[in-house]
Write an enzyme that holds these catalytic residues in place. Structure first.
Site, PDB file in Angstrom:
ATOM      1  CE  LYS A 121      26.524  18.286  30.721  1.00  0.00           C
ATOM      2  NZ  LYS A 121      25.437  17.881  31.856  1.00  0.00           N
ATOM      3  CG  ASP A 139      28.962  18.557  36.126  1.00  0.00           C
ATOM      4  OD1 ASP A 139      29.977  19.125  36.812  1.00  0.00           O
ATOM      5  OD2 ASP A 139      28.321  17.522  36.641  1.00  0.00           O
TER       6      ASP A 139
END
Length: 217
Positions: A121, A139
């Site tokens: 991420k 997220d």
């Protein structure tokens, strides 16, 4: 609506609500963005933005940061949580950037993910926000809303990312991941909407009777 129609409508609605989304982490270049995103793990962006001015006043580039003792970095970033691991990551990635990348943040996912403390991420955020390369960071907000909006079965963030990339055009990824985050924080938060209350949920699922329970990532 079909899933494809729903995705298109959601993208248009988010563009109307958040036409020029800004990344919420204060930074001035790819390196400071990389450090800020690393610090944001299990920490609010507000807290990160309170800590990074202190950290970057001490060192705001990999050459200087590589010379800062890990213990000093840890003391500065303690309010962000997970300070020992994050401090080691910041120190380690700064040294590797100097030793292997001539002082420049690498520009590929593979090289970014090879840096200490940098997961998929974090690397994706740097790719899309610092370098303008196609990436769709997922997220907790995006993972949750993808489930509520039935855009992904959402068993894990890897699957959610893959499903969203298939649904949305690549040219929308840069803004869209931020737009979903902002919507998840401001309009459809984890405890403020259960899939029945917010405008997107009500519009896309007018006949939905039961709350949508979030599956953990």
């Amino acid at each position: 609506m079909t899933k494809t129609e729903r995705a298109a409508w959601i993208a248009d609605e988010l563009q109307r609500l958040f036409p020029q989304p800004k990344i919420p982490l204060d930074h001035k270049d790819p390196y400071t963005l990389l450090v800020a995103v690393l610090l944001s793990a299990q920490c609010t962006d507000v807290r990160v933005n309170q800590v990074t001015p202190l950290l970057f006043a001490r060192a705001d580039n990999p050459a200087d940061m590589a010379r800062v003792p890990v213990e000093e970095i840890q003391a500065i970033i303690r309010p962000c949580g997970l300070a020992p691991a994050k401090a080691k990551g910041i120190s380690g990635l700064s040294k590797i950037i100097m030793e292997k990348h001539r002082g420049e943040v690498p520009r590929t996912l593979e090289e970014l993910e090879a840096l200490p403390g940098v997961g998929h991420k974090t690397a994706s955020v740097v790719m899309v926000q610092a370098f303008g390369q196609p990436a769709f960071p997922v997220d907790t907000h995006i993972h949750r809303l993808a489930q509520r909006w039935e855009l992904s079965s959402g068993k894990n963030v890897v699957q959610t990312e893959r499903d969203l990339k298939r649904l949305f055009p690549e040219e929308k990824w840069h803004d869209l991941h931020l737009q979903i985050i902002y919507y998840g924080r401001e309009v459809c938060p984890a405890r403020g909407c259960d899939g029945l209350r917010c405008p997107v949920c009500q519009t896309c699922f007018p006949d939905r009777k039961r709350p949508r329970k979030r599956k953990p990532a």
